[in-house]
Design a protein around this motif. Structure first.
Motif, PDB file in Angstrom:
ATOM      1  N   VAL A  16      44.833 -29.666 -52.936  1.00  0.00           N
ATOM      2  CA  VAL A  16      45.257 -28.365 -53.454  1.00  0.00           C
ATOM      3  C   VAL A  16      46.710 -28.427 -53.909  1.00  0.00           C
ATOM      4  N   VAL A  17      47.572 -29.047 -53.099  1.00  0.00           N
ATOM      5  CA  VAL A  17      48.986 -29.187 -53.468  1.00  0.00           C
ATOM      6  C   VAL A  17      49.123 -30.037 -54.724  1.00  0.00           C
ATOM      7  N   ARG A  18      48.314 -31.085 -54.821  1.00  0.00           N
ATOM      8  CA  ARG A  18      48.391 -31.956 -56.000  1.00  0.00           C
ATOM      9  C   ARG A  18      47.969 -31.212 -57.265  1.00  0.00           C
ATOM     10  N   VAL A  19      46.905 -30.410 -57.174  1.00  0.00           N
ATOM     11  CA  VAL A  19      46.471 -29.618 -58.325  1.00  0.00           C
ATOM     12  C   VAL A  19      47.559 -28.622 -58.717  1.00  0.00           C
ATOM     13  N   LEU A  20      48.191 -28.016 -57.713  1.00  0.00           N
ATOM     14  CA  LEU A  20      49.271 -27.071 -57.992  1.00  0.00           C
ATOM     15  C   LEU A  20      50.411 -27.757 -58.745  1.00  0.00           C
ATOM     16  N   ILE A  21      50.785 -28.953 -58.309  1.00  0.00           N
ATOM     17  CA  ILE A  21      51.872 -29.682 -58.983  1.00  0.00           C
ATOM     18  C   ILE A  21      51.454 -30.076 -60.399  1.00  0.00           C
ATOM     19  N   GLU A  22      50.208 -30.567 -60.554  1.00  0.00           N
ATOM     20  CA  GLU A  22      49.753 -30.999 -61.872  1.00  0.00           C
ATOM     21  C   GLU A  22      49.674 -29.848 -62.872  1.00  0.00           C
ATOM     22  N   SER A  23      49.511 -28.624 -62.367  1.00  0.00           N
ATOM     23  CA  SER A  23      49.411 -27.490 -63.282  1.00  0.00           C
ATOM     24  C   SER A  23      50.734 -27.201 -63.992  1.00  0.00           C
ATOM     25  N   PHE A  24      51.837 -27.765 -63.492  1.00  0.00           N
ATOM     26  CA  PHE A  24      53.142 -27.555 -64.114  1.00  0.00           C
ATOM     27  C   PHE A  24      53.557 -28.698 -65.034  1.00  0.00           C
ATOM     28  N   TYR A  25      52.669 -29.690 -65.199  1.00  0.00           N
ATOM     29  CA  TYR A  25      53.020 -30.859 -66.004  1.00  0.00           C
ATOM     30  C   TYR A  25      51.977 -31.076 -67.094  1.00  0.00           C
ATOM     31  N   ASP A  26      52.392 -31.787 -68.119  1.00  0.00           N
ATOM     32  CA  ASP A  26      51.508 -32.132 -69.225  1.00  0.00           C
ATOM     33  C   ASP A  26      51.718 -33.599 -69.551  1.00  0.00           C
TER      34      ASP A  26
END
Length: 281
Positions: free
Chosen positions: A17-27
């Motif tokens: 869940v934390v990893r998905v949250l972090i990935e949502s701010f990157y491209d």
């Protein structure tokens, strides 16, 4: 004693869940060798501006309401019909519960043959009474309702079990007193049984909403989101974004938005039902 369980829970539940949250701010552009770029809320803006996401959200709303209401009604009706312990009731319980034992992919494959135009089982019996059915999986106005029908058939018997358990806690003396006072079956159901089943209904609603958001196997088997995105649900949209369009940041943002909406609806459902249960008591 709890440490091993907590470690596995952290590794396989909370860390993703934390990893998905972090990935949502990157491209990170796929296949270009470009570096990961911090875009802040850019992925969320992309998702909200995407017409396909809005269509998937609308489809999911129609799908959720179209499945939830008849499923709960049927589950309660089945539970009321088989709550007494008799041999005939045991047979009916088995019949009603059987669809929930069929894997969703197998159920979708079965309904694929049922929905085949002109030669499918449904059109065959419609022809027997002189009717002609639409293209159940090819007509964009009908296909979502076909998927809804499959889901209702699959889930009603499963939720019946929760209502059977809930009916065991309905006070018999209250029902008998209502019968002595002249209350008919509908009045007993409305004023005694349904309020007493409010906690059960709250639990079933939350479980059903989670299942409706996380199950997409039948869409992949039957329609792959088509025709014209008529059955493109949120989870399938996320799958396409991540594994077909390779927009991982966008898929992560859509995932978190979907989960946030689901949590809000689940929390509201529980609060409303708890209030109703306290009011009834």
């Amino acid at each position: 004693l709890l440490a091993p369980s907590l470690v596995f829970l952290a590794l396989f539940t909370y860390l993703p869940v934390v990893r998905v949250l972090i990935e949502s701010f990157y491209d990170k552009p796929h296949g270009t060798g470009g570096a990961t770029t911090f875009v802040a809320l850019g992925n969320y803006a992309k998702v909200l501006a995407d017409p396909a996401f809005r269509q998937a959200a609308l489809n999911n709303l129609i799908y959720a309401v179209g499945v939830l209401v008849p499923t709960l009604v049927l589950a309660l009706a089945f539970a009321l019909a088989v709550q007494r312990s008799t041999r005939f009731s045991a047979v009916l319980r088995t019949v009603f519960f059987f669809p929930s034992l069929v894997p969703l992919v197998a159920a979708a494959s079965l309904f694929f043959f049922i929905f085949l135009p002109r030669i499918g089982l449904l059109d065959y019996y419609l022809a027997k009474i002189g009717l002609s059915g639409p293209n159940w999986l090819g007509d964009s106005d009908v296909v979502l309702w076909s998927v809804i029908g499959l889901t209702v058939w699959k889930n009603a018997g499963y939720y019946m079990l929760f209502y059977i358990a809930g009916l065991q806690n309905v006070p018999r003396d209250t029902i008998e007193a209502a019968m002595i006072d002249g209350a008919n079956a509908w009045q007993r159901l409305r004023f005694i049984i349904l309020p007493a089943l409010a906690p059960t209904t709250a639990f079933v609603v939350v479980i059903a909403l989670i299942q409706l958001l996380t199950n997409v196997d039948h869409v992949i088997v039957l329609t792959r989101g088509g025709p014209s995105n008529a059955t493109n649900l949120l989870l399938y949209y996320i799958f396409q974004s991540a594994h077909e369009n390779f927009e991982y940041g966008k898929a992560a943002a859509a995932t978190l938005m979907s989960v946030a909406v689901l949590l809000a609806i689940s929390f509201a459902s529980l609060r409303i039902m708890e209030r109703g249960a306290r009011g009834a008591s």
